[in-house]
Design a protein around this motif. Structure first.
Motif, PDB file in Angstrom:
ATOM      1  N   GLY A 132     -18.579   8.980  -5.239  1.00 53.46           N
ATOM      2  CA  GLY A 132     -17.851   8.466  -4.091  1.00 53.46           C
ATOM      3  C   GLY A 132     -16.659   7.606  -4.478  1.00 53.46           C
ATOM      4  N   LEU A 133     -15.596   7.715  -3.709  1.00 50.46           N
ATOM      5  CA  LEU A 133     -14.399   6.888  -3.860  1.00 50.46           C
ATOM      6  C   LEU A 133     -14.125   6.191  -2.538  1.00 50.46           C
ATOM      7  N   LEU A 134     -13.877   4.892  -2.594  1.00 53.39           N
ATOM      8  CA  LEU A 134     -13.492   4.118  -1.410  1.00 53.39           C
ATOM      9  C   LEU A 134     -12.203   3.382  -1.734  1.00 53.39           C
ATOM     10  N   VAL A 135     -11.158   3.675  -0.983  1.00 51.80           N
ATOM     11  CA  VAL A 135      -9.836   3.082  -1.193  1.00 51.80           C
ATOM     12  C   VAL A 135      -9.485   2.217   0.010  1.00 51.80           C
ATOM     13  N   GLY A 136      -9.105   0.966  -0.234  1.00 56.04           N
ATOM     14  CA  GLY A 136      -8.549   0.109   0.805  1.00 56.04           C
ATOM     15  C   GLY A 136      -7.046   0.007   0.606  1.00 56.04           C
ATOM     16  N   PHE A 137      -6.273   0.025   1.708  1.00 59.40           N
ATOM     17  CA  PHE A 137      -4.818   0.070   1.553  1.00 59.40           C
ATOM     18  C   PHE A 137      -4.119  -0.468   2.795  1.00 59.40           C
ATOM     19  N   PHE A 138      -2.857  -0.831   2.630  1.00 55.48           N
ATOM     20  CA  PHE A 138      -2.003  -1.168   3.759  1.00 55.48           C
ATOM     21  C   PHE A 138      -1.602   0.133   4.447  1.00 55.48           C
ATOM     22  N   ILE A 139      -1.740   0.183   5.752  1.00 50.78           N
ATOM     23  CA  ILE A 139      -1.464   1.420   6.477  1.00 50.78           C
ATOM     24  C   ILE A 139      -0.187   1.289   7.308  1.00 50.78           C
ATOM     25  N   ALA A 140       0.496   2.416   7.498  1.00 47.72           N
ATOM     26  CA  ALA A 140       1.706   2.466   8.326  1.00 47.72           C
ATOM     27  C   ALA A 140       1.819   3.878   8.885  1.00 47.72           C
ATOM     28  N   ASP A 141       2.719   4.043   9.842  1.00 47.23           N
ATOM     29  CA  ASP A 141       2.941   5.380  10.402  1.00 47.23           C
ATOM     30  C   ASP A 141       3.560   6.322   9.367  1.00 47.23           C
ATOM     31  N   ALA A 142       4.373   5.749   8.471  1.00 48.98           N
ATOM     32  CA  ALA A 142       4.989   6.535   7.406  1.00 48.98           C
ATOM     33  C   ALA A 142       4.887   5.736   6.109  1.00 48.98           C
ATOM     34  N   THR A 143       4.704   6.428   5.008  1.00 47.70           N
ATOM     35  CA  THR A 143       4.613   5.758   3.714  1.00 47.70           C
ATOM     36  C   THR A 143       5.940   5.081   3.406  1.00 47.70           C
ATOM     37  N   GLU A 144       5.874   3.784   3.037  1.00 49.38           N
ATOM     38  CA  GLU A 144       7.098   3.013   2.851  1.00 49.38           C
ATOM     39  C   GLU A 144       6.858   1.839   1.915  1.00 49.38           C
ATOM     40  N   PRO A 145       7.883   1.438   1.143  1.00 49.42           N
ATOM     41  CA  PRO A 145       7.754   0.252   0.296  1.00 49.42           C
ATOM     42  C   PRO A 145       7.930  -1.018   1.122  1.00 49.42           C
ATOM     43  N   ASP A 147       8.163  -5.646   0.435  1.00 48.80           N
ATOM     44  CA  ASP A 147       8.230  -6.741  -0.530  1.00 48.80           C
ATOM     45  C   ASP A 147       6.941  -7.540  -0.478  1.00 48.80           C
ATOM     46  N   HIS A 148       6.011  -7.183  -1.329  1.00 48.14           N
ATOM     47  CA  HIS A 148       4.748  -7.896  -1.501  1.00 48.14           C
ATOM     48  C   HIS A 148       5.028  -9.244  -2.149  1.00 48.14           C
ATOM     49  N   ALA A 149       4.128 -10.203  -1.972  1.00 51.03           N
ATOM     50  CA  ALA A 149       4.340 -11.551  -2.517  1.00 51.03           C
ATOM     51  C   ALA A 149       4.470 -11.553  -4.034  1.00 51.03           C
ATOM     52  N   VAL A 150       3.878 -10.581  -4.722  1.00 54.49           N
ATOM     53  CA  VAL A 150       3.921 -10.556  -6.180  1.00 54.49           C
ATOM     54  C   VAL A 150       4.971  -9.574  -6.687  1.00 54.49           C
ATOM     55  N   THR A 151       4.899  -8.345  -6.242  1.00 60.34           N
ATOM     56  CA  THR A 151       5.863  -7.330  -6.647  1.00 60.34           C
ATOM     57  C   THR A 151       5.820  -6.192  -5.624  1.00 60.34           C
ATOM     58  N   ARG A 152       6.805  -5.342  -5.644  1.00 66.40           N
ATOM     59  CA  ARG A 152       6.920  -4.285  -4.625  1.00 66.40           C
ATOM     60  C   ARG A 152       5.606  -3.516  -4.467  1.00 66.40           C
ATOM     61  N   ALA A 153       5.259  -3.260  -3.206  1.00 64.31           N
ATOM     62  CA  ALA A 153       4.050  -2.513  -2.883  1.00 64.31           C
ATOM     63  C   ALA A 153       4.381  -1.461  -1.835  1.00 64.31           C
ATOM     64  N   TYR A 154       3.358  -0.704  -1.460  1.00 64.94           N
ATOM     65  CA  TYR A 154       3.564   0.402  -0.526  1.00 64.94           C
ATOM     66  C   TYR A 154       2.525   0.370   0.584  1.00 64.94           C
ATOM     67  N   ARG A 155       3.017   0.621   1.796  1.00 63.47           N
ATOM     68  CA  ARG A 155       2.142   0.966   2.915  1.00 63.47           C
ATOM     69  C   ARG A 155       2.081   2.492   2.957  1.00 63.47           C
ATOM     70  N   TRP A 156       0.896   3.016   3.222  1.00 58.29           N
ATOM     71  CA  TRP A 156       0.709   4.462   3.234  1.00 58.29           C
ATOM     72  C   TRP A 156       0.321   4.945   4.612  1.00 58.29           C
ATOM     73  N   SER A 157       0.838   6.087   4.992  1.00 57.06           N
ATOM     74  CA  SER A 157       0.256   6.757   6.148  1.00 57.06           C
ATOM     75  C   SER A 157      -1.083   7.315   5.695  1.00 57.06           C
ATOM     76  N   ALA A 158      -2.065   7.298   6.586  1.00 62.05           N
ATOM     77  CA  ALA A 158      -3.396   7.783   6.226  1.00 62.05           C
ATOM     78  C   ALA A 158      -3.357   9.236   5.783  1.00 62.05           C
ATOM     79  N   SER A 159      -2.523  10.044   6.431  1.00 58.64           N
ATOM     80  CA  SER A 159      -2.468  11.460   6.074  1.00 58.64           C
ATOM     81  C   SER A 159      -1.823  11.674   4.704  1.00 58.64           C
ATOM     82  N   ASP A 160      -0.787  10.905   4.386  1.00 64.90           N
ATOM     83  CA  ASP A 160      -0.151  11.033   3.071  1.00 64.90           C
ATOM     84  C   ASP A 160      -1.132  10.673   1.957  1.00 64.90           C
ATOM     85  N   LEU A 161      -1.830   9.553   2.129  1.00 66.73           N
ATOM     86  CA  LEU A 161      -2.764   9.139   1.097  1.00 66.73           C
ATOM     87  C   LEU A 161      -3.921  10.125   0.994  1.00 66.73           C
ATOM     88  N   ALA A 162      -4.409  10.618   2.118  1.00 67.89           N
ATOM     89  CA  ALA A 162      -5.481  11.605   2.092  1.00 67.89           C
ATOM     90  C   ALA A 162      -5.047  12.856   1.329  1.00 67.89           C
TER      91      ALA A 162
END
Length: 197
Positions: A132-145, A147-162
C-alpha cells in the motif's frame, strides 16, 4: 532542498514536529490504512518523525527515512529511538519489495511534474506486490507551483497525481480531499494506491 530544510529545522520542528495539530481526519485515515498493511511500513520523507513515532506507538512495524539530519536527530530523541535512516526518496537504500506499505505524507511536494516519477518509481520498487501507498499532498484544480516557506513546492490536481502514481505501477483505490477545515485550513488531498503484482 535538504540544506534549505536543515537551515530551518528548528522552525519546522516547532511548527509540525508533533501530532498536536494534525487534523483528526488525517489521523483516522493514516491509522486505518496502516492497520491494514501487512509487513513493515516506510515513512518516506519522515521529517521530524511525528508519524513514525505515532505509528510505532500503535504497534506498527515502521521505519522512517529523510535527507535532513537534524530531523532524524529530533525523531530519535522525541520518539524513543525511532528507527530512522538518512537518505533520499530519489534513491532509497532498501532492497526491492522490502516493505508492505509506504507513507509519503507531504514528502513529494517539492517534486515537479517532470521529476516526481523518480521517487514514485523508487517507492514502487521497495514495495512488495500488493503493498500500500498513502500520499498526502496540497491539492488544487490544476497542478501548479507555489512559494512554500522553505523552497518551491507544488499543488497537484488529484487526477494529475493519480495518473503519475498509476504510471509508476500502482492502482489508485481511494482519493480524499478537504478544504478550509480547522485546525490546518489548507486545501488537502490524500491518495491511497496498491502496488500492482
Amino acid at each position: 532542498m535538504a540544506e534549505a530544510y536543515a537551515r530551518r529545522a528548528g522552525d519546522y520542528i516547532g511548527a509540525v514536529g508533533s501530532m498536536d495539530d494534525v487534523h483528526p481526519a488525517d489521523i483516522h485515515l493514516v491509522g486505518d490504512w496502516a492497520h491494514r498493511i501487512e509487513g513493515e511500513i516506510l515513512d518516506a520523507g519522515c521529517g521530524p518523525g511525528q508519524w513514525t513515532g505515532w505509528l510505532a506507538g500503535r504497534g506498527a512495524d515502521v521505519r522512517g527515512i529523510d535527507q535532513v539530519e537534524p530531523f532524524l536527530l529530533h525523531a530519535r530523541r522525541a520518539h524513543h529511538g525511532a528507527r530512522v535512516d538518512l537518505g533520499s526518496l530519489d534513491a532509497l537504500p532498501y532492497a526491492d519489495a522490502a516493505f508492505g506499505g509506504a507513507l509519503a505524507w507531504y514528502s513529494l511536494i517539492h517534486h515537479d511534474p517532470s521529476s516526481i516519477a523518480v521517487p514514485l518509481g523508487e517507492l514502487g520498487r521497495v514495495l512488495a506486490p500488493g503493498g500500500g501507498l498513502l500520499v498526502g499532498f496540497f491539492i488544487a484544480d490544476a497542478t501548479e507551483p507555489f512559494d512554500h516557506a522553505v523552497t518551491r513546492a507544488y499543488r497537484w490536481s488529484a487526477s494529475d497525481l493519480a495518473d503519475m502514481v498509476a504510471a509508476a505501477g500502482f492502482d489508485v483505490v481511494e482519493t480524499h480531499t478537504r478544504t478550509g477545515a480547522a485546525p490546518r485550513p489548507r486545501p488537502h488531498g490524500a491518495l491511497i494506491a496498491r502496488r500492482r503484482a
